[in-house]
Design an enzyme around this catalytic site. Structure first.
Site, PDB file in Angstrom:
ATOM      1  N   GLU A   1      54.800 -38.181 100.520  1.00 24.74           N
ATOM      2  CA  GLU A   1      55.716 -37.102 100.485  1.00 24.74           C
ATOM      3  C   GLU A   1      54.875 -35.925  99.783  1.00 24.74           C
ATOM      4  O   GLU A   1      54.400 -36.251  98.701  1.00 24.74           O
ATOM      5  CB  GLU A   1      56.906 -37.508  99.598  1.00 24.74           C
ATOM      6  CG  GLU A   1      57.610 -38.524 100.307  1.00 24.74           C
ATOM      7  CD  GLU A   1      58.666 -37.964 101.421  1.00 24.74           C
ATOM      8  OE1 GLU A   1      58.655 -36.789 101.729  1.00 24.74           O
ATOM      9  OE2 GLU A   1      59.329 -38.781 102.008  1.00 24.74           O
TER      10      GLU A   1
ATOM     11  N   GLU B   1      58.745 -30.970 108.558  1.00 27.42           N
ATOM     12  CA  GLU B   1      57.862 -31.238 107.393  1.00 27.42           C
ATOM     13  C   GLU B   1      56.512 -30.865 107.946  1.00 27.42           C
ATOM     14  O   GLU B   1      55.548 -31.684 108.143  1.00 27.42           O
ATOM     15  CB  GLU B   1      58.070 -32.570 107.033  1.00 27.42           C
ATOM     16  CG  GLU B   1      59.398 -32.805 106.439  1.00 27.42           C
ATOM     17  CD  GLU B   1      60.064 -34.210 106.172  1.00 27.42           C
ATOM     18  OE1 GLU B   1      61.111 -34.246 106.137  1.00 27.42           O
ATOM     19  OE2 GLU B   1      59.036 -35.125 106.497  1.00 27.42           O
TER      20      GLU B   1
ATOM     21  N   HIS C   1      59.482 -36.115 110.814  1.00 28.98           N
ATOM     22  CA  HIS C   1      60.610 -34.879 110.713  1.00 28.98           C
ATOM     23  C   HIS C   1      59.887 -33.778 110.776  1.00 28.98           C
ATOM     24  O   HIS C   1      58.907 -33.298 110.121  1.00 28.98           O
ATOM     25  CB  HIS C   1      61.066 -35.081 109.217  1.00 28.98           C
ATOM     26  CG  HIS C   1      61.661 -36.391 108.941  1.00 28.98           C
ATOM     27  ND1 HIS C   1      61.749 -37.213 107.642  1.00 28.98           N
ATOM     28  CD2 HIS C   1      62.661 -37.013 109.678  1.00 28.98           C
ATOM     29  CE1 HIS C   1      62.484 -38.400 107.846  1.00 28.98           C
ATOM     30  NE2 HIS C   1      62.997 -38.148 108.933  1.00 28.98           N
TER      31      HIS C   1
ATOM     32  N   HIS D   1      54.986 -37.106 105.049  1.00 32.11           N
ATOM     33  CA  HIS D   1      56.128 -36.321 105.069  1.00 32.11           C
ATOM     34  C   HIS D   1      56.212 -35.275 104.084  1.00 32.11           C
ATOM     35  O   HIS D   1      55.484 -35.141 103.397  1.00 32.11           O
ATOM     36  CB  HIS D   1      57.398 -37.270 104.721  1.00 32.11           C
ATOM     37  CG  HIS D   1      57.932 -38.524 105.790  1.00 32.11           C
ATOM     38  ND1 HIS D   1      58.843 -38.200 106.423  1.00 32.11           N
ATOM     39  CD2 HIS D   1      57.187 -39.311 106.338  1.00 32.11           C
ATOM     40  CE1 HIS D   1      59.044 -39.139 107.351  1.00 32.11           C
ATOM     41  NE2 HIS D   1      57.991 -39.854 107.120  1.00 32.11           N
TER      42      HIS D   1
HETATM   43 ZN   LIG Z   1      60.617 -36.668 106.084  1.00 33.38          ZN
END
Ligand SMILES: [Zn+2]
Length: 403
Positions: free
Chosen positions: A363, A197, A194, A287
Site C-alpha cells: 500500500e 490507485e 483498483h 495498491h
Molecule cells: Zn487497492
C-alpha cells in the site's frame, strides 16, 4: 522512459484582461477523466461532485481539465466528499494539478468533512486536476513497448477485458542462466486491481526499469535465479473509464479471487489461470491507500496455511526493505487478521493459501509519506517509481529462502 521535452520558458505573471470574455469550462472526456460539474457560472464558486465508478457506488477518483481560468482567482468546491468511498481520505489531503500533464504539484486544499475547497490562481490557460498523478493507457502501452525490446522479456496477451483491452503479463528471466527454468523461483507482481490507485503502475514502472537494467547486479542475479511475471495493469477498463475501484461490470477485482468469471471479472480469471499454470513462489500486489499517509505491506496472517515459515519470510522481507528504503515502514498499517479470519476473496490471501507462498499487498499513500513528507508534490509518481525499484533488494534477500 522517454518524456516530452520541457519548455524552459519563464511564464510572465498574467493579469486579468479588462472586459475579458474568457469562458470557464471543465472537460473530462479523456482517458481516466472523471468529474460531475454542478455549477460553473461563478469562478469564485465552482461547484463539483466527485463522480461514481461507472457501474458501482464507489466515488473518489477525479481527473479533469479546466480552461479559461488563467489569471483568475478560482474557488473550486467539491460538494459530495461526505458521500465518497473513503471520507477520511480527504483529511490532510491536497489535490494534485499540472499545466503540462507531466509535472504534477500539490495545491493547498481544505476540507471540513462536508466539502473540499481548492482556491487557485491558474498561471496558464489549461490546468489539469486529479486525485493523484494519473497513469494513462498510452503510457501503459509505452511501458509494454519499452519492455518489449528486451531479450529477457516475453509478453503474453492472456485475453481481453469486457471493453476489449488486452490483459498482458510480462514474463522476464535470463533464459541463458545456468539454473533451469523449472528450478527458478516464480515471482509475481500485479498492480492496479483498483484502477484509481495509479501509484501502483508508477511502482511497476520503476520495478521494471531496474529489473531490466543490464548493468544492475541485483537484477542480473534475480533474472538468473527467478522468473518474474508482471501485470502492470490489472484493470485496464476501470483505468480508462476513470474508476476508483471497479472494472467495466462494476466488479471490485480484489474481491473476485475465489470465483472469478469471464462475464464479471475476466481480468482476475485470466491472471489466476496463468498463475495456476506457472505456480507462484512469491506474490506482490501493488495498491494505494486513501487514508494512511504511509507506505506499508499487508500480509496473509489470517489464512489457514499461515505458519512459522511464512512468518519468517515476512520478517526477512520487511527487514530487507526497511534497510534500503526510508519510504518503507512497518509501524503503521492495517490491523492484522485473526488466525483463520482472512477474507479469502483477496488476491493476496487467495495466492498465499493456494501456493502457500509469501504474499503481500503493498500500500502506498494518496497523501504523502508522513515520515518523509514533500509538501510540493506529496507522494508522487516519481516517488512510487523509486519505491518500486527499491523492492527488488527485498525480493533478492528472500529469494533463496522461498522454497
Ligand atoms: Zn487497492
Amino acid at each position: 522512459m522517454r518524456a516530452f521535452r520541457r519548455a524552459n520558458l519563464v511564464r510572465p505573471l498574467t493579469l486579468p484582461v479588462e472586459n475579458s470574455v474568457t469562458v470557464l469550462s471543465i472537460n473530462c472526456a479523456f482517458d481516466s477523466g472523471a468529474i460531475d460539474v454542478v455549477s460553473l457560472s461563478n469562478p469564485q464558486d465552482i461547484q463539483l461532485n466527485i463522480r461514481r465508478d461507472n457501474a458501482s457506488d464507489f466515488a473518489q477518483w477525479f481527473h479533469f481539465q479546466l480552461s479559461g481560468g488563467k489569471g483568475k482567482d478560482l474557488k473550486l468546491r467539491f460538494l459530495n466528499i461526505a458521500n465518497t468511498a473513503y471520507p477520511p481520505g480527504w483529511d490532510n489531503y491536497d489535490v494534485v494539478a499540472s499545466y503540462n500533464r507531466v509535472d504534477w504539484f500539490r495545491v493547498p486544499t481544505r476540507s471540513d468533512g462536508k466539502e473540499m475547497v481548492v482556491e487557485f490562481h491558474p498561471e496558464a490557460d489549461l490546468v489539469w486536476f486529479a486525485y493523484f498523478e494519473p497513469y494513462s493507457w498510452d503510457r501503459h502501452l509505452e511501458l509494454l513497448g519499452f519492455a518489449n525490446e528486451f531479450e529477457h522479456v516475453d509478453l503474453h496477451v492472456l485475453g481481453q477485458t469486457l471493453d476489449g483491452r488486452d490483459m498482458t503479463v510480462l514474463e522476464i528471466t535470463n533464459a541463458e542462466s545456468a539454473v533451469p527454468f523449472a528450478k527458478k523461483k516464480k515471482v509475481w507482481l500485479t498492480a492496479r486491481q483498483h484502477p484509481g490507485e495509479t501509484m501502483a503502475e508508477w511502482f511497476v514502472e520503476g520495478f521494471l526499469e531496474r529489473l531490466l537494467d543490464p548493468d544492475e547486479p541485483v537484477s542480473r542475479q534475480l533474472l538468473d535465479n527467478a522468473v518474474f511475471y508482471v501485470v502492470p495493469n490489472m484493470n485496464p477498463d476501470g483505468s480508462v473509464r476513470g474508476n476508483l475501484r471497479t472494472n467495466a461490470a462494476g466488479a471490485n477485482l480484489n474481491r473476485e479471487w475465489q470465483t472469478p468469471t469471464m462475464e464479471r471479472s475476466p481480468e482476475v480469471f485470466l491472471v489466476r489461470q496463468k498463475m495456476l499454470e506457472t505456480g507462484v513462489d512469491m506474490f506482490l500486489d501493488a495498491h494505494g491507500d486513501e487514508n494512511l499517509p504511509y507506505n506499508f505491506v499487508a500480509g496473509c496472517e489470517g489464512i489457514p496455511a499461515y505458519d512459522e515459515r511464512h512468518q519468517k519470510l515476512e520478517t526477512m522481507f520487511k527487514t530487507a526493505w526497511l534497510a534500503v528504503s526510508p519510504d518503507f515502514q512497518t509501524e503503521q498499517g492495517y490491523e492484522r487478521d485473526e488466525p483463520g479470519k482472512a477474507n479469502m476473496t483477496l488476491a493476496t490471501t487467495w495466492v498465499g493459501q493456494q501456493f502457500t507462498c509469501l504474499s503481500y499487498t503493498i500500500e502506498m499513500p494518496f497523501k504523502d509519506n508522513a515520515n518523509l513528507p514533500d509538501p510540493d508534490v506529496g507522494w508522487s509518481g516519481e516517488r512510487s517509481r523509486i519505491f518500486g525499484a527499491s523492492v527488488l533488494n527485498a525480493v533478492w534477500t528472500v529469494l533463496p529462502h522461498l522454497r
